[in-house]
Scaffold this motif. Sequence first.
Motif, PDB file in Angstrom:
ATOM      1  N   VAL A 108       0.821  -1.210   0.296  1.00  0.00           N
ATOM      2  CA  VAL A 108       0.064  -0.144  -0.100  1.00  0.00           C
ATOM      3  C   VAL A 108       0.655   1.347  -0.001  1.00  0.00           C
ATOM      4  O   VAL A 108       0.491   2.216  -0.903  1.00  0.00           O
ATOM      5  N   ALA A 109       1.825   1.180   0.817  1.00  0.00           N
ATOM      6  CA  ALA A 109       2.829   2.189   0.781  1.00  0.00           C
ATOM      7  C   ALA A 109       3.529   2.938  -0.401  1.00  0.00           C
ATOM      8  O   ALA A 109       3.611   3.995  -0.746  1.00  0.00           O
ATOM      9  N   ALA A 110       3.791   1.489  -1.144  1.00  0.00           N
ATOM     10  CA  ALA A 110       4.633   1.878  -2.285  1.00  0.00           C
ATOM     11  C   ALA A 110       3.399   2.515  -3.429  1.00  0.00           C
ATOM     12  O   ALA A 110       4.015   3.563  -4.087  1.00  0.00           O
ATOM     13  N   GLY A 111       2.192   2.298  -3.421  1.00  0.00           N
ATOM     14  CA  GLY A 111       1.200   2.934  -4.076  1.00  0.00           C
ATOM     15  C   GLY A 111       1.034   4.361  -3.797  1.00  0.00           C
ATOM     16  O   GLY A 111       1.297   5.383  -4.644  1.00  0.00           O
ATOM     17  N   ILE A 112       1.093   4.719  -2.585  1.00  0.00           N
ATOM     18  CA  ILE A 112       1.169   6.094  -1.746  1.00  0.00           C
ATOM     19  C   ILE A 112       2.231   6.844  -2.526  1.00  0.00           C
ATOM     20  O   ILE A 112       2.189   7.967  -2.933  1.00  0.00           O
ATOM     21  N   GLU A 113       3.314   6.308  -2.143  1.00  0.00           N
ATOM     22  CA  GLU A 113       4.650   7.043  -2.373  1.00  0.00           C
ATOM     23  C   GLU A 113       4.732   7.514  -3.909  1.00  0.00           C
ATOM     24  O   GLU A 113       5.061   8.535  -4.256  1.00  0.00           O
ATOM     25  N   ARG A 114       4.545   6.465  -4.747  1.00  0.00           N
ATOM     26  CA  ARG A 114       4.613   6.919  -6.124  1.00  0.00           C
ATOM     27  C   ARG A 114       3.705   7.878  -6.796  1.00  0.00           C
ATOM     28  O   ARG A 114       3.979   8.703  -7.396  1.00  0.00           O
ATOM     29  N   GLU A 115       2.531   7.916  -6.059  1.00  0.00           N
ATOM     30  CA  GLU A 115       1.577   8.972  -6.570  1.00  0.00           C
ATOM     31  C   GLU A 115       1.770  10.299  -5.973  1.00  0.00           C
ATOM     32  O   GLU A 115       1.815  11.189  -6.546  1.00  0.00           O
ATOM     33  N   LEU A 116       2.184  10.209  -4.607  1.00  0.00           N
ATOM     34  CA  LEU A 116       2.605  11.494  -3.894  1.00  0.00           C
ATOM     35  C   LEU A 116       3.620  11.978  -4.967  1.00  0.00           C
ATOM     36  O   LEU A 116       3.678  13.463  -4.965  1.00  0.00           O
ATOM     37  N   ALA A 117       4.634  11.471  -5.383  1.00  0.00           N
ATOM     38  CA  ALA A 117       6.027  11.808  -5.950  1.00  0.00           C
ATOM     39  C   ALA A 117       5.549  12.719  -7.177  1.00  0.00           C
ATOM     40  O   ALA A 117       6.257  13.805  -7.631  1.00  0.00           O
ATOM     41  N   LYS A 118       4.463  12.201  -7.919  1.00  0.00           N
ATOM     42  CA  LYS A 118       4.185  13.239  -8.957  1.00  0.00           C
ATOM     43  C   LYS A 118       3.642  14.430  -8.929  1.00  0.00           C
ATOM     44  O   LYS A 118       3.541  15.367  -9.874  1.00  0.00           O
ATOM     45  N   HIS A 119       3.387  14.785  -7.555  1.00  0.00           N
ATOM     46  CA  HIS A 119       3.007  16.073  -6.969  1.00  0.00           C
ATOM     47  C   HIS A 119       3.764  16.834  -6.136  1.00  0.00           C
ATOM     48  O   HIS A 119       3.612  17.471  -5.394  1.00  0.00           O
ATOM     49  N   GLY A 120       5.214  16.290  -6.044  1.00  0.00           N
ATOM     50  CA  GLY A 120       6.161  16.716  -5.316  1.00  0.00           C
ATOM     51  C   GLY A 120       6.052  16.605  -3.808  1.00  0.00           C
ATOM     52  O   GLY A 120       6.561  17.360  -2.992  1.00  0.00           O
ATOM     53  N   LEU A 121       5.312  15.537  -3.337  1.00  0.00           N
ATOM     54  CA  LEU A 121       5.093  15.104  -2.045  1.00  0.00           C
ATOM     55  C   LEU A 121       6.029  14.174  -1.839  1.00  0.00           C
ATOM     56  O   LEU A 121       5.899  13.178  -2.440  1.00  0.00           O
ATOM     57  N   MET A 122       6.265  13.888  -0.141  1.00  0.00           N
ATOM     58  CA  MET A 122       7.055  12.956   0.166  1.00  0.00           C
ATOM     59  C   MET A 122       6.229  11.996   1.022  1.00  0.00           C
ATOM     60  O   MET A 122       5.587  12.866   1.923  1.00  0.00           O
ATOM     61  N   MET A 123       6.322  10.817   1.235  1.00  0.00           N
ATOM     62  CA  MET A 123       5.828  10.015   2.368  1.00  0.00           C
ATOM     63  C   MET A 123       6.563   9.671   3.333  1.00  0.00           C
ATOM     64  O   MET A 123       7.792   9.408   3.136  1.00  0.00           O
ATOM     65  N   ILE A 124       6.211   9.796   4.547  1.00  0.00           N
ATOM     66  CA  ILE A 124       6.752   9.245   5.815  1.00  0.00           C
ATOM     67  C   ILE A 124       5.864   8.352   6.277  1.00  0.00           C
ATOM     68  O   ILE A 124       4.708   8.396   6.457  1.00  0.00           O
ATOM     69  N   LEU A 125       6.346   7.320   7.102  1.00  0.00           N
ATOM     70  CA  LEU A 125       5.750   5.970   7.695  1.00  0.00           C
ATOM     71  C   LEU A 125       5.809   6.052   9.017  1.00  0.00           C
ATOM     72  O   LEU A 125       7.003   6.418   9.646  1.00  0.00           O
ATOM     73  N   ALA A 126       4.809   5.966   9.692  1.00  0.00           N
ATOM     74  CA  ALA A 126       4.947   5.564  11.191  1.00  0.00           C
ATOM     75  C   ALA A 126       3.820   4.217  11.289  1.00  0.00           C
ATOM     76  O   ALA A 126       2.937   4.082  10.712  1.00  0.00           O
ATOM     77  N   ALA A 127       4.209   3.715  12.731  1.00  0.00           N
ATOM     78  CA  ALA A 127       3.373   2.642  13.059  1.00  0.00           C
ATOM     79  C   ALA A 127       2.802   2.589  14.288  1.00  0.00           C
ATOM     80  O   ALA A 127       3.491   3.192  15.217  1.00  0.00           O
ATOM     81  N   THR A 128       1.560   1.989  14.652  1.00  0.00           N
ATOM     82  CA  THR A 128       1.163   1.994  15.957  1.00  0.00           C
ATOM     83  C   THR A 128       1.169   0.435  16.569  1.00  0.00           C
ATOM     84  O   THR A 128       0.824   0.307  17.661  1.00  0.00           O
ATOM     85  N   ASP A 129       1.985  -0.479  15.662  1.00  0.00           N
ATOM     86  CA  ASP A 129       1.947  -1.815  16.272  1.00  0.00           C
ATOM     87  C   ASP A 129       0.688  -2.434  16.587  1.00  0.00           C
ATOM     88  O   ASP A 129       0.844  -3.246  17.402  1.00  0.00           O
ATOM     89  N   ASP A 130      -0.400  -2.005  15.592  1.00  0.00           N
ATOM     90  CA  ASP A 130      -1.897  -2.498  16.001  1.00  0.00           C
ATOM     91  C   ASP A 130      -2.017  -2.211  17.500  1.00  0.00           C
ATOM     92  O   ASP A 130      -2.888  -3.129  18.105  1.00  0.00           O
ATOM     93  N   ASP A 131      -1.483  -1.331  18.030  1.00  0.00           N
ATOM     94  CA  ASP A 131      -2.035  -1.008  19.387  1.00  0.00           C
ATOM     95  C   ASP A 131      -3.096   0.146  19.531  1.00  0.00           C
ATOM     96  O   ASP A 131      -2.418   1.527  19.058  1.00  0.00           O
TER      97      ASP A 131
END
Length: 362
Positions: A108-131
């Motif tokens: 899912v993140a790969a799809g987000i990152e590639r789409e955002l790059a088209k608009h000059g945006l960058m993705m950062i990732l954070a996790a909740t550890d399902d908590d």
Amino acid sequence: MIKPTVSLDEQVVAPIEPMSGADAGPATQPRATLADVGKLAGVSPKTVSRVMLENGAVSAETKERVMAAARALRFRPNNLARSLRHGSVTTTVAFVIGDLTNPFYFLVAAGIERELAKHGLMMILAATDDDPGSEARVVETLLKQRVRALLMVPIASDQSYLEGERQLGTPVIFIDRPAKNLVADSVVLQNFEGTADAVRALTAAGHRRIAFICSPAGLYTHQQRLAGYRQALREVGVTDTAPWERLEEVGGPSAAESVESLLAMDEPPTAIVAGNNKASSGVIHALRGHPDEIAFVGFDDFELADAAGISVIAYDPAELGRRAARLAVSRLQDPIGPPQHVEIPTHLIARGSGEIPAPSVG
């Protein structure tokens, strides 16, 4: 003009003396500042700032000297701090996921990152550890960094804490599951239809004792998949599915243990549907070496499923990310409008395990 006090070829920062004894570690040095770069280049900090921002008239010779000093000092501008000083936001979009070990999130993140790059945006990732208890804390940390948009897989039972941020104009897009107690955009799978189609294929092959295994029970995705399973069985007259359902909570029996309990019944199931990729793994382990052929379909494709002949309910996880990113960009451009609920289609891939016919009676 201020003359440089140190040549660019000289050692500009003296190394820290290493500690002696057991506490010795690698030497470190403080990060260079605008003033440090200016001192080395022989210019004022304001001139350094103009060069870094490409804002204002600076001669080519001065610019080169500043950039050489910056390279020598390994200086990096603090873009986040600069944005915050101007009351602005960054060019980053946050994606909050659950379990870092689940490969689904990275697709899912790969799809987000590639789409955002088209608009000059960058993705950062954070996790909740399902908590569920950590969700709001992780989100708050990201929002303090003035991210342009927030994309997240919700795990807590209430996302109403984000209403204020949404009203301030930050796009909030929910992925895989809609928000609870918050009206917001969401991108999910056709969970109900996907599972119903798989069960219909099994009933067409003669199966009626079909089990459904998934955990945790309370997730939106699993509840939707359970509803699709029940609907398809009702269509062939099977109304009591409780004996075949194994929806465990976190910390309960594993998927493999659930399969073993099903197979120990007086009338064990002739087919099994797994509600996610983790459950599929448990089912495969439990069925290995079992004397009877049990038809099996898993929700979520996974690595080597094709080689093992495992039939699955598949979809494009990267498309989940792409559509969520497009929604976020659309909200940035035009925040007005009703929330959108997008469903990504699923399809059944027949590889053999789901096509085993029901045993004949007689």
